[in-house]
Design a protein around this motif. Structure first.
Motif, PDB file in Angstrom:
ATOM      1  N   TYR A  17       0.820  -1.222   0.000  1.00 21.78           N
ATOM      2  CA  TYR A  17       0.000   0.000   0.000  1.00 21.78           C
ATOM      3  C   TYR A  17       0.853   1.271   0.000  1.00 21.78           C
ATOM      4  O   TYR A  17       0.326   2.374  -0.073  1.00 21.78           O
ATOM      5  CB  TYR A  17      -0.889   0.015   1.257  1.00 21.78           C
ATOM      6  N   CYS A  18       2.169   1.138   0.112  1.00 15.31           N
ATOM      7  CA  CYS A  18       3.015   2.283   0.475  1.00 15.31           C
ATOM      8  C   CYS A  18       3.567   3.046  -0.734  1.00 15.31           C
ATOM      9  O   CYS A  18       4.184   2.461  -1.626  1.00 15.31           O
ATOM     10  CB  CYS A  18       4.172   1.803   1.346  1.00 15.31           C
ATOM     11  N   THR A  60      12.272   3.109   6.715  1.00 19.01           N
ATOM     12  CA  THR A  60      12.366   2.431   8.006  1.00 19.01           C
ATOM     13  C   THR A  60      13.753   2.613   8.622  1.00 19.01           C
ATOM     14  O   THR A  60      14.680   1.859   8.297  1.00 19.01           O
ATOM     15  CB  THR A  60      12.061   0.925   7.833  1.00 19.01           C
ATOM     16  N   GLU A  91      11.421   6.266  13.860  1.00 17.07           N
ATOM     17  CA  GLU A  91      10.378   5.349  13.395  1.00 17.07           C
ATOM     18  C   GLU A  91      10.968   3.956  13.245  1.00 17.07           C
ATOM     19  O   GLU A  91      12.053   3.807  12.668  1.00 17.07           O
ATOM     20  CB  GLU A  91       9.870   5.787  12.012  1.00 17.07           C
ATOM     21  N   PRO A  94       8.286  -3.036  13.565  1.00 12.42           N
ATOM     22  CA  PRO A  94       8.449  -4.088  14.582  1.00 12.42           C
ATOM     23  C   PRO A  94       9.336  -5.231  14.089  1.00 12.42           C
ATOM     24  O   PRO A  94      10.069  -5.844  14.877  1.00 12.42           O
ATOM     25  CB  PRO A  94       7.022  -4.578  14.827  1.00 12.42           C
ATOM     26  N   GLY A 116       5.464   1.185  13.360  1.00 18.92           N
ATOM     27  CA  GLY A 116       4.467   0.955  12.311  1.00 18.92           C
ATOM     28  C   GLY A 116       3.782  -0.377  12.571  1.00 18.92           C
ATOM     29  O   GLY A 116       4.206  -1.409  12.063  1.00 18.92           O
ATOM     30  N   GLN A 118       0.201  -0.958  12.308  1.00 16.74           N
ATOM     31  CA  GLN A 118      -0.873  -1.038  11.289  1.00 16.74           C
ATOM     32  C   GLN A 118      -2.096  -1.819  11.746  1.00 16.74           C
ATOM     33  O   GLN A 118      -3.217  -1.372  11.608  1.00 16.74           O
ATOM     34  CB  GLN A 118      -0.378  -1.616   9.935  1.00 16.74           C
ATOM     35  N   ARG A 130       3.000  -7.080   5.463  1.00 19.15           N
ATOM     36  CA  ARG A 130       3.881  -6.722   6.580  1.00 19.15           C
ATOM     37  C   ARG A 130       4.677  -7.953   6.983  1.00 19.15           C
ATOM     38  O   ARG A 130       4.233  -9.084   6.824  1.00 19.15           O
ATOM     39  CB  ARG A 130       3.044  -6.233   7.774  1.00 19.15           C
ATOM     40  N   ILE A 157      -3.728   1.388  10.854  1.00 14.35           N
ATOM     41  CA  ILE A 157      -4.407   1.706   9.594  1.00 14.35           C
ATOM     42  C   ILE A 157      -5.896   1.353   9.729  1.00 14.35           C
ATOM     43  O   ILE A 157      -6.242   0.257  10.176  1.00 14.35           O
ATOM     44  CB  ILE A 157      -3.749   0.970   8.409  1.00 14.35           C
ATOM     45  N   TYR A 183      -4.460   6.154  10.580  1.00 12.69           N
ATOM     46  CA  TYR A 183      -4.672   6.706   9.240  1.00 12.69           C
ATOM     47  C   TYR A 183      -5.644   5.839   8.463  1.00 12.69           C
ATOM     48  O   TYR A 183      -5.570   4.612   8.525  1.00 12.69           O
ATOM     49  CB  TYR A 183      -3.337   6.734   8.468  1.00 12.69           C
ATOM     50  N   MET A 184      -6.547   6.492   7.717  1.00 15.27           N
ATOM     51  CA  MET A 184      -7.413   5.754   6.789  1.00 15.27           C
ATOM     52  C   MET A 184      -6.531   5.149   5.708  1.00 15.27           C
ATOM     53  O   MET A 184      -5.648   5.859   5.177  1.00 15.27           O
ATOM     54  CB  MET A 184      -8.384   6.708   6.094  1.00 15.27           C
ATOM     55  N   GLN A 186      -5.066   4.583   2.451  1.00 14.29           N
ATOM     56  CA  GLN A 186      -5.129   5.321   1.182  1.00 14.29           C
ATOM     57  C   GLN A 186      -4.700   4.388   0.061  1.00 14.29           C
ATOM     58  O   GLN A 186      -3.655   3.735   0.174  1.00 14.29           O
ATOM     59  CB  GLN A 186      -4.157   6.518   1.200  1.00 14.29           C
TER      60      GLN A 186
END
Ligand SMILES: C[S@@+](CC[C@H](N)C(=O)[O-])C[C@H]1O[C@@H](n2cnc3c(N)ncnc32)[C@H](O)[C@@H]1O
Ligand code: SF4
Length: 359
Positions: A17-18, A60, A91, A94, A116, A118, A130, A157, A183-184, A186
Motif C-alpha cells: 500500500y506504500c 524504516t 520510526e 516491529p 508501524g 498497522q 507486513r 491503519i 490513518y485511513m 489510502q
C-alpha cells in the motif's frame, strides 16, 4: 529555533500500500547514502542552530545498522545546538526491532519511538505484506519499554476488512503505548494495492464503514484518557508529538535526506529530489508561497488539530463571511475571542468544512 527531519529511505521489503520514498537496498547503497546525508548536514550552513525536535522517519530507520543512525544523530548534535529537552523520535518497523538496536537509540539520545504496527490482525498484516505479526508487534513495544522508552507511539491503519481497531488499541495501550496515529488506508497510485482494489473491490472497507471504525476508535481512546489533538493523532496526557505540533503551528523545519521537505517558517518551502541520483546531484525544488496560500495553510493546518487558528493571523475577512458565521452558529466552529477551532465532532469532514470556508 528549528525542527529537523531526517529521511531514511530503506525498508526490508516494500509494503503493497506504500507510496513513500522507500525501497530495498544493499549495504553498499546504504553506506553511500549515509555518507552523503552526513555531509549534507555538515554543509547545511544554516543561521538558525537551535533545535527543539528531531524526527528520523522513512522508510524504516530500524532497517539499517544502528551505528549509521547513531552517527547521523551525532552529526546533528555536533553541528547544531540541540536543546537538552528536545524530542528526538525514531520510526521503527516491529520486524526489524531488536533490544540491541533499541539500546543504541536510547543511549544516543532518542527519547521517542514510533512503531508501524498497522493492525494486530495477523491475516490483515499478511494482506498488507507486513513482515511482523501480532506477537512481534507487542513484543517490540515491550522491548522499547524495557530499554527505557516512555514515549512510545504506534501507527494503525483504518478501513481494513478484518480485525478490530479498538481491540488493537487496547492491546497496545496495555503494553505501554502512549500515542496512537490512525490513518485511513489510502489506495495510492502505482502501488500493488491499487491493482488489487481494481480487481477485488471487497478487500477493504467502504468509506462509511471506515468512518465507523474511526468513530469507535475515537470514543474508546477518549474513554481511556487519550486526547485527539489532531484528526489522526491521539495522545495520553503530555505525550503529544512536539515535532508534529511544530508542523501544524507553521514553524520552521529543515529536512535532510532523499525527498525531505523544508520550510522557513515564513513563505519559502523547498524539497530534496525523491530520485536518488538527483538527490546526490543536490537537485532541489523551491516554492515561494503567496500571502493567500500561507493564510490558507494556516487555516487548514490549524483546523485539523486542537490548536485552531487566530483570525488576526490571516488576511481573509472571515468576520463578514456568511459560511463562517453560520458554522459558528451551528457550533461546527468554536470561537474564543480571535481564536477559532473546529469542533472535534467534525474532524472527519474537516476537508469539506475548510473548502467551504475558503470558497
Ligand atoms: C514511514 S511508515 C512507518 C515506519 C515503518 N516504515 C513501518 O511501516 O513500520 C509511516 C506510516 O504511514 C502509514 N502509511 C503508509 N502508507 C499508507 C497508506 N497508503 N494508507 C494509510 N497509511 C499509510 C503507516 O501507518 C506507516 O506506519
Ligand atoms: S509502510 Fe513503512 S515498511 Fe512498509 S514500505 Fe512503507 S515505509 Fe517501508
Amino acid at each position: 529555533m528549528i525542527r529537523i527531519y531526517v529521511h531514511i529511505p530503506f525498508c526490508d521489503s516494500k509494503c503493497i500500500y506504500c507510496a513513500f520514498a522507500s525501497f530495498v537496498a544493499e549495504n553498499g547503497v546504504k553506506n553511500q547514502y549515509f555518507d552523503f546525508l552526513n555531509n549534507e548536514i555538515i554543509n547545511s550552513n544554516l543561521d538558525d542552530k537551535v533545535v527543539s525536535s528531531i524526527y528520523f522517519g522513512g522508510g524504516t530507520p530500524s532497517s539499517v545498522e544502528p551505528k549509521q543512525i547513531v552517527r547521523t544523530l551525532e552529526t546533528i548534535k555536533n553541528n547544531f545546538h540541540v536543546l537538552s529537552d528536545a524530542e528526538i523520535t525514531i520510526e521503527c518497523n516491529p520486524c526489524s526491532t531488536s533490544q540491541e538496536k533499541l539500546f543504541s537509540y536510547y543511549n544516543a539520545g532518542f527519547n521517542r519511538i514510533s512503531f508501524g504496527v498497522q493492525s494486530l490482525n495477523n491475516s490483515m498484516l499478511k494482506f498488507l505484506s507486513r513482515r511482523h505479526d501480532k506477537r512481534v508487534a507487542l513484543q517490540a513495544v515491550k522491548l522499547a519499554k524495557k530499554v527505557g522508552f516512555e514515549n512510545i507511539s504506534a501507527d494503525l491503519i483504518l478501513g481494513l476488512k478484518k480485525g478490530n481497531v479498538v481491540r488493537d488499541a487496547r492491546a497496545l495501550i496495555n503494553v505501554g503505548v502512549k500515542h496512537i496515529s490512525a490513518y485511513m488506508l489510502q489506495v495510492e497510485e502505482g502501488t500493488q494495492l491499487k491493482a488489487l482494489v481494481l480487481d477485488h473491490s471487497d478487500v477493504i472497507k467502504n468509506d462509511d464503514q471506515a468512518v465507523k471504525d474511526y468513530n469507535r476508535l475515537c470514543n474508546f481512546l477518549d474513554n481511556h484518557g487519550f486526547e485527539r489533538y489532531e484528526i489522526s493523532n491521539f495522545a495520553f496526557n503530555g505525550f503529544q508529538s512536539e515535532h508534529n505540533l511544530g508542523y501544524w503551528r507553521g514553524e520552521k523545519y529543515i529536512g535532510f535526506g532523499l525527498s525531505a521537505h523544508s520550510f522557513d517558517g515564513k513563505n519559502k518551502r523547498w524539497a530534496n529530489s525523491s530520485n536518488l541520483g538527483d538527490y546526490y546531484k543536490r537537485k532541489i525544488v523551491q516554492e515561494v508561497l503567496s500571502k493567500e496560500e500561507i493564510d490558507e495553510e494556516k487555516i487548514m493546518l490549524g483546523l485539523r488539530c486542537y490548536l485552531g487558528f487566530n483570525l488576526k493571523d490571516v488576511s481573509f475577512d472571515l468576520e463578514n463571511n456568511k459560511n463562517f458565521q453560520q458554522m459558528i452558529k451551528d457550533k461546527i466552529l468554536f470561537r474564543e475571542e480571535d481564536q477559532v477551532r473546529l469542533n472535534p465532532k467534525y474532524y472527519e469532514i474537516s476537508n469539506s468544512i475548510i473548502l467551504k470556508l475558503l470558497s
